[in-house]
Design an enzyme around this catalytic site. Structure first.
Site, PDB file in Angstrom:
ATOM      1  N   HIS A  60      46.130  65.452  85.534  1.00  0.00           N
ATOM      2  CA  HIS A  60      45.366  64.475  84.742  1.00  0.00           C
ATOM      3  C   HIS A  60      44.648  65.172  83.588  1.00  0.00           C
ATOM      4  O   HIS A  60      43.499  65.596  83.713  1.00  0.00           O
ATOM      5  CB  HIS A  60      44.357  63.773  85.663  1.00  0.00           C
ATOM      6  N   HIS A  62      43.876  64.937  79.266  1.00  0.00           N
ATOM      7  CA  HIS A  62      43.992  64.212  77.996  1.00  0.00           C
ATOM      8  C   HIS A  62      44.065  65.235  76.877  1.00  0.00           C
ATOM      9  O   HIS A  62      43.071  65.891  76.570  1.00  0.00           O
ATOM     10  CB  HIS A  62      42.798  63.270  77.805  1.00  0.00           C
ATOM     11  N   LEU A  63      45.259  65.369  76.305  1.00  0.00           N
ATOM     12  CA  LEU A  63      45.439  66.356  75.227  1.00  0.00           C
ATOM     13  C   LEU A  63      45.216  65.742  73.847  1.00  0.00           C
ATOM     14  O   LEU A  63      45.169  66.458  72.850  1.00  0.00           O
ATOM     15  CB  LEU A  63      46.823  66.994  75.315  1.00  0.00           C
ATOM     16  N   ASN A  94      47.487  57.964  76.956  1.00  0.00           N
ATOM     17  CA  ASN A  94      46.672  57.157  76.032  1.00  0.00           C
ATOM     18  C   ASN A  94      46.425  57.851  74.700  1.00  0.00           C
ATOM     19  O   ASN A  94      45.293  57.990  74.250  1.00  0.00           O
ATOM     20  CB  ASN A  94      45.357  56.745  76.697  1.00  0.00           C
ATOM     21  N   HIS A 181      44.707  53.961  87.477  1.00  0.00           N
ATOM     22  CA  HIS A 181      43.274  54.055  87.151  1.00  0.00           C
ATOM     23  C   HIS A 181      42.650  52.799  87.763  1.00  0.00           C
ATOM     24  O   HIS A 181      42.762  51.711  87.203  1.00  0.00           O
ATOM     25  CB  HIS A 181      43.114  54.100  85.627  1.00  0.00           C
ATOM     26  N   HIS A 234      41.528  59.938  89.942  1.00  0.00           N
ATOM     27  CA  HIS A 234      40.074  60.125  90.029  1.00  0.00           C
ATOM     28  C   HIS A 234      39.310  59.193  90.990  1.00  0.00           C
ATOM     29  O   HIS A 234      38.503  58.370  90.573  1.00  0.00           O
ATOM     30  CB  HIS A 234      39.412  60.065  88.659  1.00  0.00           C
ATOM     31  N   ASP A 307      40.899  65.311  84.734  1.00  0.00           N
ATOM     32  CA  ASP A 307      40.552  64.228  83.802  1.00  0.00           C
ATOM     33  C   ASP A 307      39.853  64.816  82.573  1.00  0.00           C
ATOM     34  O   ASP A 307      38.924  64.213  82.021  1.00  0.00           O
ATOM     35  CB  ASP A 307      39.677  63.160  84.476  1.00  0.00           C
TER      36      ASP A 307
HETATM   37 ZN   LIG Z   1      41.245  57.194  84.262  1.00  0.00          ZN
END
Ligand SMILES: [Zn+2]
Lengths: 445, 342
Positions: A60, A62-63, A94, A181, A234, A307
């Site tokens: 998990h 986010h790049l 996302n 999620h 998460h 995350d």
């Molecule tokens: Zn999430």
């Protein structure tokens, strides 16, 4: 063939925290494991006092690229990952545009290859544009060069029960998994923090535990009904741990993830109104923290996922209600898990390897990650100094995000070296060079 | 006192010091020349991210009676449109040399952000933040109650607390910064507080608050109340299913004519009726109750200026001594020299 990655001899590392052993790395694999191995021609790394672990795998991350290169790029995010002990990360969907087509997931995959710091595995969106209305081209993403196996609308819940059911069913065709999620949207409209004693005093709209738990309860039943594989992102509440424990006892094919911040921090920190503590799902209570630790220790929760969610500073230097949700985590995960799980006696380093490497690799179906540190296996290895202590300084991190909730905390454990497919991406605790298979020149400024 | 952000972190000594100072300030309001030179040359900025003419003019009057320069800054931006950044605005005010910032904001915690960051060095007064707190409102309510309570006891207000006073606060507690600030402050001052509301308009976690909770206004009145405070109910709550209709709301939780008569019937001749304003007549309070001799609505407005004078004075006079050692103004009713302000 992959370019040569050199020969390294790791001398005397405690493998998974056990007896010291030597590991000879050659041509991307662990050539030998034993005692007193010959260092003939190898670069020797004295690993006395260090723990050798399989390279960590984040399910998990986010790049932010494509679209929010002001927050993070694949290059900066994967440098952070390597420094944190990771050899693979799953890049969440996302981005802008959303990773909901073969084209976008292949772009992210290629950026990861070009950077060469870790294996970047794109996560595909479940629905077009994360809009929750129609399925994205899951099969095309699965068949693409990125070989997507994990699908998620993370950031947004796939709340339509029919759509969720169809997604769970459809990904069976290519052994995929839907990573949910879990957030009931109507119960969390405008939510700012955990709903409870602290939100009552602070006058911030509450995000009740039931909004997470009710979705998880529904989804495990759906997964059972259609015989599919569900991953819960998460997990943040004690009630969620109980539901997942119940589901596993019934043989439902569900895996679950907990973040380092939910293992350590509570909603008491929100009393400062400092948005560095604003995250989704929100920080919960101490009772939840204890239940999450117990769940991770007993296997109810399978993996630690960061995350990692970098944000530009202006998105945090504002009123709480205006601030973006999310925290960085790649460069602190190992230390926080050591602090919360190992130093508390809840887990061993072997357990650590399971929840940060073997289990996440299995969920993402990454064949050459999360392997045992044995001869013939891919050389994805991290060397950790468990006795080191350091004070977290977000301004000294490789991630572009300065939003670390651990800022100023002293934490144990330091990554000394990371080997990614036989190449040291990190040496002496500093970034070294990308894997030689990377398309761009090494040591970019 | 560097800032006034909430009543939750206000000690009893500091609360009483503010109320006592407000009594001295109130004496100024009774004079022909309603002005003190105490804050001459100091700049007070009213920074309003949310409209509230009542609160703004109250602070403005307070600052002007202390001879401070007043700048009114109506910042754009709401919960939906982003507009002015708090950080940029604060830095702008800092560059203008603001000594105190009175901030009203729709976002809970915005005053805390101003006080905690290095964006501005001025003293910060919370003039109402989101659904969090409104400390000067609670202080003026407590001031009003204390005068009433002391008068009944035949004693002076100065130095007194609210020990034994039974206060009921009825209405939308969930969204009320006034209720929160009052619960903490009244408890600190020794009053016994009961919150009366539909269960939908009480926050989860209210059971940990230092007060009683009731769903039934008539039961609460029957047990005896010395001050009855009604909270404003926003019509929009009805659309979000907090209660079925305004009519049902006012029947169960409004202070109507029947309940006004109940006070007489039960012999509670000294019970006062309070409202922070603006009132929804006919919803949470009937016209007869609002206009009855029991109503303190206008006294609350008047006392608001005195309390805000006290808050500004204590913030800007640089008096950080522990309270109860020296009176703030040399002698009640006398004009302090400008030296004391610096
Ligand atoms: Zn999430």
């Amino acid at each position: 063939m992959a370019p040569s990655t050199g020969t390294y001899l790791i001398r005397g590392a405690a493998v998974l925290g056990g007896e010291p052993a030597d590991l000879l790395i050659r041509d991307g694999i662990i050539a030998e494991r034993g005692a007193g191995l010959s260092d003939d021609g190898a670069t020797v790394i004295d690993a006395a006092g260090l723990v050798a672990l399989p390279g960590m795998v984040d399910v998990h991350t986010h790049l932010r690229e494509p679209g929010r290169e002001d927050a993070e790029t694949v290059e900066t995010g994967t440098r952070a990952a390597a420094l944190g002990g990771y050899t693979a990360v799953h890049a969440m969907a996302n981005s802008t545009p959303v990773a909901d087509t073969a084209g976008v997931v292949e772009q992210v995959y290629s950026l990861g290859k070009a950077a060469g710091w870790v294996d970047v595995r794109p996560v595909g969106a479940v629905t077009v544009g994360l809009a929750g209305e129609q399925l994205a081209e899951l099969g095309a993403m699965a068949d693409s060069r990125a070989r997507v196996r994990m699908f998620s609308d993370d950031g947004i819940c796939v709340h339509d029960p029919v759509l969720m059911r169809r997604a769970l069913e459809y990904v069976k065709a290519f052994d995929g998994v839907v990573a949910q999620h879990a957030q009931e949207p109507r119960l969390t409209a405008g939510a700012q923090m955990n709903e409870g004693e602290v939100s009552a005093v602070l006058g911030l709209a509450g995000w009740p535990a039931v909004a997470e738990e009710s979705i998880i309860a529904r989804d495990v039943l759906l997964a059972q009904h259609v015989g599919s594989r569900l991953h819960v992102c998460h997990v943040s509440t004690a009630g969620s741990v109980e539901i997942i424990r119940w589901a596993k006892q019934r043989g439902i094919n569900v895996t679950a993830e907990v973040t380092p911040h939910h293992l350590l921090l509570t909603d008491e920190l929100v009393r400062s109104y400092d948005p560095v503590y604003k995250v989704n799902p929100p920080l919960r209570t101490d009772a939840d923290v204890q239940a999450l630790r117990a769940g991770l220790a007993d296997g109810t929760i399978d993996v630690v996922g960061t995350d990692h969610a970098p944000h530009p500073s202006e998105h945090k230097e504002c009123e709480w209600a205006q601030a973006a949700m999310g925290m960085t985590g790649l460069e602190t995960a190992l230390s926080v898990v050591q602090h919360t799980m190992i130093e508390t006696g809840l887990m061993t380093w072997a357990d650590f390897a399971r929840v940060t490497s073997a289990a996440p690799a299995a969920i993402g179906r990454l064949a050459d990650q999360g392997r045992p540190l044995e001869a013939g296996e891919p050389a994805n290895i991290v060397l950790v100094d468990p006795a080191a202590r350091w004070t977290v300084d977000p301004f000294r991190m490789a991630t572009m995000g300065r939003n670390s909730p651990f800022k100023g905390r002293e934490l144990p454990g330091k990554v000394v070296a990371t080997f990614y497919l036989g190449h040291p991406t990190v040496l002496d605790g500093e970034l070294n060079t990308p894997h030689p298979s990377a398309a761009q020149p090494a040591g970019a400024a | 006192m560097k800032h006034l952000l909430s009543t939750q972190d206000l000690s009893r000594a500091n609360a009483i010091r503010i109320l006592d100072t407000a009594e001295e300030m109130s004496a100024v309001g009774d004079r022909e020349v309603k002005k003190l030179p105490a804050l001459r040359g100091r700049t007070v900025v009213n920074l309003f991210f949310e409209d509230s003419t009542r609160t703004r003019i109250s602070f403005e009057a307070a600052a002007k009676r202390l001879s401070a320069d007043v700048i009114n800054f109506a910042a754009k931006g709401s919960s939906v449109s982003k507009g002015e950044s708090l950080k940029d605005t604060a830095q702008t005010l800092s560059a203008m040399g603001a000594d105190a910032v009175v901030i009203r904001h729709w976002a809970s915690g915005a005053p805390h952000r101003l006080a905690a960051t290095d964006w501005i060095d001025a003293g910060v007064i919370n003039a109402g933040d989101g659904t969090h707190e409104h400390p000067t409102q609670a202080l003026l309510d407590a001031f009003t109650m204390r005068r009433h309570w002391a008068k009944l006891a035949g004693t002076e207000s100065e130095g007194a607390n609210l020990k034994g006073m039974r206060v009921a606060i009825a209405g939308d507690v969930l969204h009320s910064r006034v209720a929160r600030s009052n619960v903490w402050l009244l408890r600190t001052l020794g009053a016994e507080v009961t919150l009366v509301a539909p269960p939908t308009l009480l926050p989860v976690g209210v059971e940990k608050w230092p007060c009683a909770v009731s769903y039934n206004l008539d039961d609460t009145l029957a047990q005896g109340v010395d001050a009855m405070m009604m909270l404003r109910v926003q019509g929009e709550r009805m659309n979000a299913s907090y209660f079925p209709s305004t009519r049902e709301y006012s029947r169960r939780w409004g202070f109507d004519d029947n309940r006004l008569r109940t006070l007489d019937r039960l012999g509670m001749k000294d019970t006062i009726i309070m409202h922070p304003g603006p009132m929804n007549r006919g919803l949470e309070i009937s016209a007869a109750a609002a206009d009855s001799p029991r109503s303190t609505v206008l006294a609350q407005v008047r006392n608001g200026v005195s309390v805000r004078m006290a808050a500004l004075y204590l913030l800007l006079s640089g008096d950080t001594r522990e309270p109860a050692t020296t009176p703030v103004l040399a002698t009640a009713g006398t004009t302090p020299s400008t030296k004391e302000a610096n």
